[in-house]
Motif scaffolding. Structure first.
Motif, mmCIF file in Angstrom:
data_model
loop_
_atom_site.group_PDB
_atom_site.id
_atom_site.type_symbol
_atom_site.label_atom_id
_atom_site.label_comp_id
_atom_site.label_asym_id
_atom_site.label_seq_id
_atom_site.Cartn_x
_atom_site.Cartn_y
_atom_site.Cartn_z
ATOM 1 N N ARG A 162 0.785 -1.323 -0.174
ATOM 2 C CA ARG A 162 -0.129 0.439 0.184
ATOM 3 C C ARG A 162 1.137 1.120 0.002
ATOM 4 N NH1 ARG A 162 -5.837 -0.102 1.318
ATOM 5 N NH2 ARG A 162 -5.481 1.921 1.582
ATOM 6 N N ALA A 163 0.458 2.148 -0.577
ATOM 7 C CA ALA A 163 1.231 3.370 -1.072
ATOM 8 C C ALA A 163 1.605 4.696 0.724
ATOM 9 C CB ALA A 163 0.828 4.323 -2.220
ATOM 10 N N ASP A 164 0.056 4.110 0.993
ATOM 11 C CA ASP A 164 -0.374 5.364 2.641
ATOM 12 C C ASP A 164 0.553 4.505 3.981
ATOM 13 O OD1 ASP A 164 -2.085 2.592 2.719
ATOM 14 O OD2 ASP A 164 -3.437 3.617 2.593
ATOM 15 N N ASP A 165 0.663 3.574 3.736
ATOM 16 C CA ASP A 165 1.849 2.766 4.712
ATOM 17 C C ASP A 165 2.262 1.876 5.238
ATOM 18 O OD1 ASP A 165 -0.036 1.055 4.397
ATOM 19 O OD2 ASP A 165 -2.011 1.196 6.297
ATOM 20 N N GLY A 166 2.413 0.968 3.457
ATOM 21 C CA GLY A 166 3.796 0.258 3.374
ATOM 22 C C GLY A 166 3.157 -0.819 3.732
ATOM 23 N N ARG A 167 1.717 -1.519 4.334
ATOM 24 C CA ARG A 167 1.432 -2.551 4.363
ATOM 25 C C ARG A 167 1.399 -3.890 3.232
ATOM 26 N NH1 ARG A 167 -3.904 -2.481 6.717
ATOM 27 N NH2 ARG A 167 -4.464 -0.699 5.327
ATOM 28 N N PRO A 168 1.569 -5.049 3.044
ATOM 29 C CA PRO A 168 2.013 -5.364 2.534
ATOM 30 C C PRO A 168 0.608 -5.577 1.244
ATOM 31 C CG PRO A 168 1.713 -6.392 4.033
ATOM 32 C CD PRO A 168 2.034 -6.050 4.314
ATOM 33 N N VAL A 169 0.079 -6.388 0.078
ATOM 34 C CA VAL A 169 -1.034 -5.979 -0.490
ATOM 35 C C VAL A 169 -0.916 -7.873 -0.539
ATOM 36 C CG1 VAL A 169 -2.607 -5.713 -2.335
ATOM 37 C CG2 VAL A 169 -1.189 -4.003 -1.307
ATOM 38 N N ALA A 170 -1.543 -8.720 -0.047
ATOM 39 C CA ALA A 170 -1.999 -10.065 -0.547
ATOM 40 C C ALA A 170 -2.811 -10.427 -1.931
ATOM 41 C CB ALA A 170 -2.104 -11.455 0.814
ATOM 42 N N GLY A 171 -2.540 -11.367 -2.657
ATOM 43 C CA GLY A 171 -3.906 -12.010 -3.187
ATOM 44 C C GLY A 171 -3.729 -11.208 -4.694
ATOM 45 N N GLU A 172 -3.100 -10.459 -5.222
ATOM 46 C CA GLU A 172 -3.238 -9.393 -6.270
ATOM 47 C C GLU A 172 -2.599 -10.159 -7.727
ATOM 48 O OE1 GLU A 172 -5.361 -6.694 -6.748
ATOM 49 O OE2 GLU A 172 -6.103 -7.735 -4.312
ATOM 50 N N PRO A 173 -2.869 -9.640 -8.433
ATOM 51 C CA PRO A 173 -2.227 -9.959 -9.618
ATOM 52 C C PRO A 173 -1.185 -8.902 -10.455
ATOM 53 C CG PRO A 173 -4.387 -9.506 -10.023
ATOM 54 C CD PRO A 173 -4.843 -9.481 -8.522
ATOM 55 N N VAL A 174 0.257 -9.529 -10.361
ATOM 56 C CA VAL A 174 0.291 -8.209 -11.655
ATOM 57 C C VAL A 174 0.936 -9.644 -13.217
ATOM 58 C CG1 VAL A 174 1.801 -7.632 -9.638
ATOM 59 C CG2 VAL A 174 2.934 -10.034 -9.991
ATOM 60 N N THR A 175 1.616 -8.410 -14.182
ATOM 61 C CA THR A 175 2.094 -8.554 -14.612
ATOM 62 C C THR A 175 3.464 -8.554 -15.215
ATOM 63 O OG1 THR A 175 -0.126 -9.482 -15.598
ATOM 64 C CG2 THR A 175 1.559 -9.268 -17.251
ATOM 65 N N PHE A 176 4.260 -9.197 -15.649
ATOM 66 C CA PHE A 176 5.962 -9.157 -16.175
ATOM 67 C C PHE A 176 5.466 -9.435 -17.650
ATOM 68 C CE2 PHE A 176 5.580 -10.601 -11.746
ATOM 69 C CZ PHE A 176 7.457 -9.374 -11.018
ATOM 70 N N LYS A 177 5.738 -7.468 -18.397
ATOM 71 C CA LYS A 177 6.157 -7.892 -19.914
ATOM 72 C C LYS A 177 7.298 -6.777 -19.850
ATOM 73 C CE LYS A 177 1.866 -6.835 -20.916
ATOM 74 N NZ LYS A 177 1.693 -5.960 -21.699
ATOM 75 N N ILE A 178 7.770 -7.483 -21.238
ATOM 76 C CA ILE A 178 8.857 -6.212 -21.670
ATOM 77 C C ILE A 178 8.199 -5.829 -23.444
ATOM 78 C CG2 ILE A 178 10.937 -6.564 -23.803
ATOM 79 C CD1 ILE A 178 11.448 -8.705 -22.778
ATOM 80 N N LEU A 179 8.227 -3.860 -23.135
ATOM 81 C CA LEU A 179 7.288 -2.627 -23.631
ATOM 82 C C LEU A 179 8.339 -1.249 -24.102
ATOM 83 C CD1 LEU A 179 4.403 -2.866 -23.790
ATOM 84 C CD2 LEU A 179 4.231 -1.490 -21.974
ATOM 85 N N GLY A 180 7.706 -1.615 -25.102
ATOM 86 C CA GLY A 180 8.990 0.039 -25.395
ATOM 87 C C GLY A 180 8.363 1.035 -24.922
ATOM 88 N N GLY A 181 8.163 1.021 -23.575
ATOM 89 C CA GLY A 181 7.623 2.619 -23.535
ATOM 90 C C GLY A 181 7.049 1.902 -21.723
ATOM 91 N N GLN A 182 7.077 2.722 -20.993
ATOM 92 C CA GLN A 182 6.553 2.670 -19.442
ATOM 93 C C GLN A 182 5.189 2.964 -19.804
ATOM 94 O OE1 GLN A 182 7.076 6.062 -17.005
ATOM 95 N NE2 GLN A 182 5.357 4.790 -15.188
ATOM 96 N N PRO A 183 4.548 1.644 -19.252
ATOM 97 C CA PRO A 183 2.900 1.425 -19.450
ATOM 98 C C PRO A 183 1.947 1.990 -19.037
ATOM 99 C CG PRO A 183 4.040 -0.580 -18.006
ATOM 100 C CD PRO A 183 4.580 0.515 -18.514
ATOM 101 N N ASP A 184 0.851 2.512 -19.264
ATOM 102 C CA ASP A 184 -0.138 3.282 -18.811
ATOM 103 C C ASP A 184 -1.803 2.385 -18.335
ATOM 104 O OD1 ASP A 184 -1.036 3.124 -20.571
ATOM 105 O OD2 ASP A 184 -0.470 4.724 -21.311
#
Length: 249
Positions: A162-184
């Motif tokens: 979490r950005a506000d207090d640094g608590r870990p966020v469990a059970g959330e999906p993330v994607t790793f990819k190669i991209l030509g620029g910063q994704p939005d």
């Protein structure tokens, strides 16, 4: 004494007793149940809930001209879900409950007072719980290859907090990819996906995958990225993965 005089004397004594009782605030002023229960007024204050996952505090204050009301408060949300039932009112006329902000919505909370010798009353208040921002911290990865013409191999990892207090966020999906620029939020359908992962109880996600040599140009110009979708109670975010290499693998 003449009966008429006895009646007058009795009325005078009763009148004196009633006046004394009124002056002293005696229950004689309002015989129990004779004039109904004293009216009450309930107010509700909703605090907290600044973002998804931050607890909401519901505080009801009940007042009456007859004194501090005795009874309980039941807190609920529109739609009928009871959040806390029969919370006693304390000596200051206050009852409170803490509930999780586990949704993203504009919600209307209710506090319903049920009196014990006092009249019932209720109050309602709106509050909005927004999505929470998260922070992605990607760990450096070594770009490996088995030889000329072989696919690139990457083992990727990141922390989601979490950005506000640094608590870990469990059970959330993330994607790793190669991209030509910063994704939005609108460009995440492009690029070359290396792998997908889900954070554990520590907020840590890791996975491995291969990328074709054709992805090297994108890797050099854009880089490897990890992103968290705008899903559930959390906002979209992304971070660049530091790549070291190539190394032998």
């Amino acid at each position: 004494m003449h009966p008429r005089h006895l009646l007058r004397a009795g009325l005078a004594t009763l009148t004196a007793l009633l006046l004394t009782g009124l002056a002293a605030g005696s229950p004689l002023a309002v015989p129990a149940g004779a004039a109904g229960e004293p009216a009450t007024t309930t107010t509700l204050v909703v605090s907290g809930g600044t973002s998804y996952g931050v607890d909401i505090v519901l505080t009801a204050h009940v007042t009456s001209e007859a004194g501090v009301p005795v009874g309980t408060v039941t807190f609920s949300i529109d739609g009928g879900e009871v959040l806390a039932e029969d919370v006693p009112v304390d000596a200051s006329g206050t009852a409170s409950a803490t509930v999780p902000a586990d949704y993203i919505a504009l919600a209307r909370y209710r506090a319903a007072f049920t009196g014990d010798g006092f009249g019932d009353s209720e109050a309602a208040e709106f509050t909005y719980v927004p999505r929470a921002a998260v922070r992605l911290d990607a760990e450096p990865t070594v770009l490996r290859t088995s030889g000329v013409g072989s696919p690139l191999t990457l083992t990727l990892a990141a922390w989601v907090r979490r950005a506000d207090d640094g608590r870990p966020v469990a059970g959330e999906p993330v994607t790793f990819k190669i991209l030509g620029g910063q994704p939005d939020l609108f460009s995440m359908n492009g690029g070359s996906v290396v792998c997908d992962a889900v954070t554990d109880a520590r907020g840590y996600a890791t996975c491995g995958g291969k990328a074709t040599l054709a992805a090297v140009l994108s890797l050099l110009t854009g880089g490897a990225w990890v992103s968290h979708p705008r899903l559930g109670g959390y906002e979209f975010t992304s971070a660049k993965v530091p790549v070291i290499g190539p190394g032998a693998g």
